[in-house]
Scaffold this motif. Structure first.
Motif, short mmCIF file in Angstrom:
data_model
loop_
_atom_site.label_atom_id
_atom_site.label_comp_id
_atom_site.label_asym_id
_atom_site.label_seq_id
_atom_site.Cartn_x
_atom_site.Cartn_y
_atom_site.Cartn_z
N THR A 83 -78.46 -0.35 16.42
CA THR A 83 -78.45 -1.48 15.49
C THR A 83 -78.94 -1.07 14.12
OG1 THR A 83 -80.68 -2.21 16.12
CG2 THR A 83 -78.84 -3.10 17.38
N PHE A 84 -79.89 -0.12 14.06
CA PHE A 84 -80.36 0.39 12.77
C PHE A 84 -79.20 1.07 12.03
CE2 PHE A 84 -84.26 0.07 15.20
CZ PHE A 84 -85.21 -0.34 14.27
N VAL A 85 -78.42 1.84 12.77
CA VAL A 85 -77.30 2.57 12.17
C VAL A 85 -76.23 1.59 11.69
CG1 VAL A 85 -75.48 4.26 12.58
CG2 VAL A 85 -77.72 4.58 13.62
N VAL A 86 -75.92 0.60 12.49
CA VAL A 86 -74.87 -0.37 12.14
C VAL A 86 -75.23 -1.14 10.88
CG1 VAL A 86 -73.73 -2.50 12.88
CG2 VAL A 86 -73.97 -0.61 14.49
N LEU A 92 -73.86 0.06 3.39
CA LEU A 92 -73.27 1.16 2.65
C LEU A 92 -71.79 0.90 2.36
CD1 LEU A 92 -73.81 4.00 1.51
CD2 LEU A 92 -73.16 4.91 3.75
N VAL A 93 -71.05 0.45 3.36
CA VAL A 93 -69.61 0.21 3.19
C VAL A 93 -69.35 -0.90 2.19
CG1 VAL A 93 -67.53 -0.64 4.35
CG2 VAL A 93 -68.93 1.11 5.44
N ILE A 255 -87.29 -3.37 0.84
CA ILE A 255 -87.59 -4.53 -0.01
C ILE A 255 -87.07 -5.81 0.61
CG2 ILE A 255 -87.05 -5.63 -2.22
CD1 ILE A 255 -87.11 -2.87 -3.50
N PHE A 256 -85.83 -5.77 1.15
CA PHE A 256 -85.20 -6.99 1.67
C PHE A 256 -85.29 -7.09 3.19
CE2 PHE A 256 -83.10 -6.33 -2.45
CZ PHE A 256 -83.29 -7.58 -3.01
N ASN A 257 -86.15 -6.30 3.82
CA ASN A 257 -86.42 -6.36 5.26
C ASN A 257 -85.14 -6.24 6.09
OD1 ASN A 257 -88.07 -6.56 7.54
ND2 ASN A 257 -87.82 -8.78 7.66
N ILE A 258 -84.37 -5.20 5.81
CA ILE A 258 -83.20 -4.88 6.61
C ILE A 258 -83.59 -3.74 7.54
CG2 ILE A 258 -80.80 -4.09 6.58
CD1 ILE A 258 -80.61 -5.12 3.72
N HIS A 259 -83.52 -3.95 8.84
CA HIS A 259 -83.92 -2.94 9.80
C HIS A 259 -82.81 -1.91 9.97
CE1 HIS A 259 -87.24 -5.58 11.83
NE2 HIS A 259 -87.41 -5.43 10.54
N GLY A 260 -82.66 -1.09 8.92
CA GLY A 260 -81.68 -0.01 8.95
C GLY A 260 -82.39 1.33 8.97
N VAL A 293 -78.59 10.98 10.76
CA VAL A 293 -77.51 10.01 10.60
C VAL A 293 -77.13 9.84 9.13
CG1 VAL A 293 -76.85 7.59 10.93
CG2 VAL A 293 -78.10 8.79 12.72
N MET A 294 -78.13 9.84 8.24
CA MET A 294 -77.84 9.72 6.81
C MET A 294 -77.08 10.96 6.31
SD MET A 294 -81.21 7.80 5.29
CE MET A 294 -80.31 7.12 3.92
N MET A 295 -77.42 12.13 6.85
CA MET A 295 -76.65 13.32 6.51
C MET A 295 -75.23 13.22 7.05
SD MET A 295 -79.35 16.43 7.08
CE MET A 295 -80.81 16.60 6.04
#
Length: 321
Positions: A83-86, A92-93, A255-260, A293-295
């Motif tokens: 879910t963090f990746v999604v 990003l998309v 900042i916006f509390n997105i669990h990514g 994953v970011m790489m």
């Protein structure tokens, strides 16, 4: 066949870069593993290197951890790692789609018609390139949330509230992502548009453009050809600017509390209370996972952009219409 071989070389080169980058990151993280108290952050795979373990053995454990995470994602604070990746991928998309579309439109208009668009892009590009995305995020938070109450600022809170009240839908996610996406797009838009503008200005004086103007071709057709000619160079700029977008995205998630992935990095290391004092603790496998994953995101972006460049660049055998 020639282009297929070129694409294969692009993929191979970027795979080697990805592997070497992961080795460097793994070495750094493994070095800290041997010196810093661990913080496991919930139900995750445990990797406790023995005292006699070598550095290569410790590094290899993180590659093994990442592979296990991808096959069977564990939970971190009640959420599975996928879910963090999604969430990061969605942010990003959406950012890339709007950034490319608006940036190309503004840059093409500024470079071809000049006028107000050219003045606006030329002034705003150096101004906003000096501002970090997190600062723009704080300004937008003040403007669109506190003053105008247009968008929510707490992504996870908005989603949880909708789940509890049975109103969760795609529009809920889009509304919750609106302000973070707007921040990332606005912070990078003017530099994108300015680069397109410069490319169009340079191409506009070429003989083929003057010839098309003399022939009386419609402006829309001339602009299409200009865009097609400038697009390969723009894709190259996008490839190397992608890391800047990823870095800004990490801060915006916090900042916006997105669990990514950015949020995952933020909670995977830091100060913690130990007895009557404080110490530094982190979960190295989580840090390696988020970084890997970011790489991987960057690898995919580089392969796609360089592949498109190969097919769009007239000098590589493509034909202009």
């Amino acid at each position: 066949m020639a282009k297929a071989g070129a694409v294969a070389r692009i993929i191979t080169r970027n795979l080697l870069i990805l592997f070497l980058a992961l080795l460097v990151v793994g070495t750094i993280i493994a070095g800290g593993e041997l010196r810093i108290e661990r913080n496991d952050l919930g139900k995750v795979y445990k990797f406790y290197p023995k005292n006699e373990s070598s550095l290569p053995d410790t590094i290899s454990s993180y590659f093994s951890a990442t592979w296990k995470f991808l096959r069977d994602p564990p939970e971190v604070r009640g959420e599975s790692l996928d879910t963090f990746v999604v969430k990061s991928f969605a942010l990003l998309v959406l950012t890339e789609v709007f950034l490319l579309a608006i940036g190309l439109f503004l840059g093409l208009r500024a470079g071809y018609y000049r006028g107000w668009a050219d003045k606006a892009v030329s002034i705003l590009a150096p101004t906003f390139s000096a501002m970090p995305s997190w600062f723009i995020g704080v300004v937008f938070l003040f403007l669109f949330y506190w003053k105008l109450s247009l968008f929510p600022i707490n992504f996870e809170g908005t989603i949880n509230w909708a789940e509890v009240h049975g109103t969760l839908s795609t529009s809920t996610y889009l509304r919750a992502l609106a302000l973070p996406v707007l921040t990332l797009v606005f912070s990078s838009l003017w530099e994108y548009a300015f680069n397109v503008r410069n490319m169009i200005v340079n191409e506009r004086n070429n003989s083929y453009v003057l010839y098309d103007v003399a022939r009386g071709l419609p402006e829309g057709r001339i602009m299409h050809k200009l865009l097609k000619t400038a697009l390969p160079a723009f894709l190259t700029f996008t490839t190397y600017n992608f890391l800047e977008i990823l870095t800004g995205m990490m801060l915006i998630e916090v900042i916006f509390n997105i669990h990514g992935l950015g949020y995952l990095m933020a909670i995977s290391f830091g100060l913690t209370r130990i007895g009557d004092g404080f110490g530094f603790a982190y979960a190295p496998e989580l840090l390696f996972f988020a970084t890997a994953v970011m790489m991987l995101f960057y690898f995919i972006n580089a392969v796609v952009m360089e592949g498109l460049y190969l097919y769009l660049d007239p000098r590589s055998g493509g034909e202009m219409q």
